[in-house]
Design a protein around this motif. Structure first.
Motif, PDB file in Angstrom:
ATOM      1  N   THR A 123      17.804  29.111  26.369  1.00  0.00           N
ATOM      2  CA  THR A 123      17.446  28.415  27.615  1.00  0.00           C
ATOM      3  C   THR A 123      18.526  27.401  27.990  1.00  0.00           C
ATOM      4  O   THR A 123      18.941  27.304  29.150  1.00  0.00           O
ATOM      5  N   ARG A 127      20.802  27.416  31.361  1.00  0.00           N
ATOM      6  CA  ARG A 127      20.738  26.299  32.308  1.00  0.00           C
ATOM      7  C   ARG A 127      22.118  25.692  32.541  1.00  0.00           C
ATOM      8  O   ARG A 127      22.501  25.414  33.681  1.00  0.00           O
ATOM      9  N   HIS A 142      20.855  23.815  40.162  1.00  0.00           N
ATOM     10  CA  HIS A 142      21.117  25.050  39.417  1.00  0.00           C
ATOM     11  C   HIS A 142      21.180  26.199  40.403  1.00  0.00           C
ATOM     12  O   HIS A 142      20.324  26.303  41.302  1.00  0.00           O
ATOM     13  N   ARG A 144      20.358  29.190  40.229  1.00  0.00           N
ATOM     14  CA  ARG A 144      19.142  30.012  40.331  1.00  0.00           C
ATOM     15  C   ARG A 144      17.854  29.202  40.272  1.00  0.00           C
ATOM     16  O   ARG A 144      16.910  29.433  41.021  1.00  0.00           O
ATOM     17  N   PHE A 145      17.786  28.240  39.358  1.00  0.00           N
ATOM     18  CA  PHE A 145      16.509  27.560  39.095  1.00  0.00           C
ATOM     19  C   PHE A 145      16.241  26.360  39.994  1.00  0.00           C
ATOM     20  O   PHE A 145      15.092  25.959  40.161  1.00  0.00           O
ATOM     21  N   PRO A 205       8.766  25.352  34.007  1.00  0.00           N
ATOM     22  CA  PRO A 205       9.452  25.025  35.271  1.00  0.00           C
ATOM     23  C   PRO A 205       9.514  23.507  35.506  1.00  0.00           C
ATOM     24  O   PRO A 205       8.708  22.767  34.930  1.00  0.00           O
TER      25      PRO A 205
END
Ligand code: ADP
Ligand code: ADP
Ligand code: ZN
Length: 220
Positions: A123, A127, A142, A144-145, A205
């Motif tokens: 993870t 990240r 980020h 994507r996140f 999340p």
């Protein structure tokens, strides 16, 4: 709850400490004190501290304890820290933890709570690989996140300066993880024994982690 609050955000690189510190600082009215950000600010201003830290940061190594501790001691003396602090990325070694206890004791304070961001290596790597950092206010995004609303522009300060940090390379990140395991992880047993550690599942999340932190602080 005491009138001042000193809270430590502890965890491996990329676990989401900075992201949550931004949110918590506003909510709790405490200054967000990130030693990584302070070093990067010193580097931008080309101060002696910044120039000496650079060699360590580029290689993913911890800056020597005395340098970090002196920088934090000066930061804690500023007015905005008189009501407490949200310490992000400090302490990272046992000597730093001891120094912090001394600094707070002299101010008549103590560490109130240690929030540990628990996440797996895969993870963290995922990240950090997509992290974009604002050169103006240090906020992390980020690809994507946590993408910014407008590509390349910081949601918080509006600066069009989101970039990959120079030490977010594969080599520096693996060195940071080794430093974390060998020098920072021993803090976990220290704060478990003292009863100050609160374990947060940092795999969740962003909004869920935020709720977990709020719950941990409420029950403190
Ligand atoms: P990350 O959260 O990705 O590990 P930080 O911004 O917290 O990155 O730290 C970047 C670098 O700054 C570290 O790799 C280290 O060189 C230096 N640094 C930050 N905080 C400390 C600390 N408490 N002790 C020693 N070095 C530090
Ligand atoms: P740290 O300060 O612990 O090094 P950051 O807050 O900079 O970590 O977060 C590392 C990266 O992961 C950033 O790109 C951030 O946007 C993203 N991130 C943070 N928290 C989460 C989360 N809970 N889920 C997914 N991505 C996250
Ligand atoms: Zn910004």
């Amino acid at each position: 709850m005491t009138s001042t609050q000193d809270i430590i955000l502890l965890g491996p690189p990329g676990a989401g400490k900075g992201t949550q510190a931004f949110r918590l600082a506003t909510r709790l009215g405490l200054p967000h004190i990130s030693t990584g950000d302070l070093f990067r600010q010193n580097l931008r201003e080309q101060t002696p501290v910044g120039l000496m830290a650079k060699g360590f940061m580029d290689r993913g190594l911890l800056v020597p304890d005395e340098v970090v501790c002196e920088m934090v001691r000066e930061r804690l003396e500023l007015d905005d820290a008189s009501s407490g602090s949200l310490l992000d990325g400090f302490p990272r070694t046992i000597p730093q933890a001891e120094a912090l206890e001394g600094m707070l004791r002299r101010l008549g304070r103590r560490v109130d709570c240690v929030l540990f961001f628990d996440a797996q290596d895969a993870t963290l790597v995922e990240r950090i690989a997509g992290r974009l950092t604002c050169s103006g206010c240090s906020a992390a995004f980020h690809a994507r996140f946590a993408p910014p609303k407008v590509a390349g522009v910081c949601d918080h300060c509006g600066k069009a300066g989101l970039a990959v940090r120079s030490d977010d390379t594969e080599a520096a990140v693996s060195a940071r993880l080794v430093e974390y395991r060998t020098k920072t992880e021993p803090l976990l047993s220290r704060y478990t024994k003292s009863g100050q550690l609160r374990v947060i599942n940092a795999e969740q999340p962003i909004a869920t982690v935020e709720n977990s932190l709020a719950l941990a602080l409420e029950s403190n």
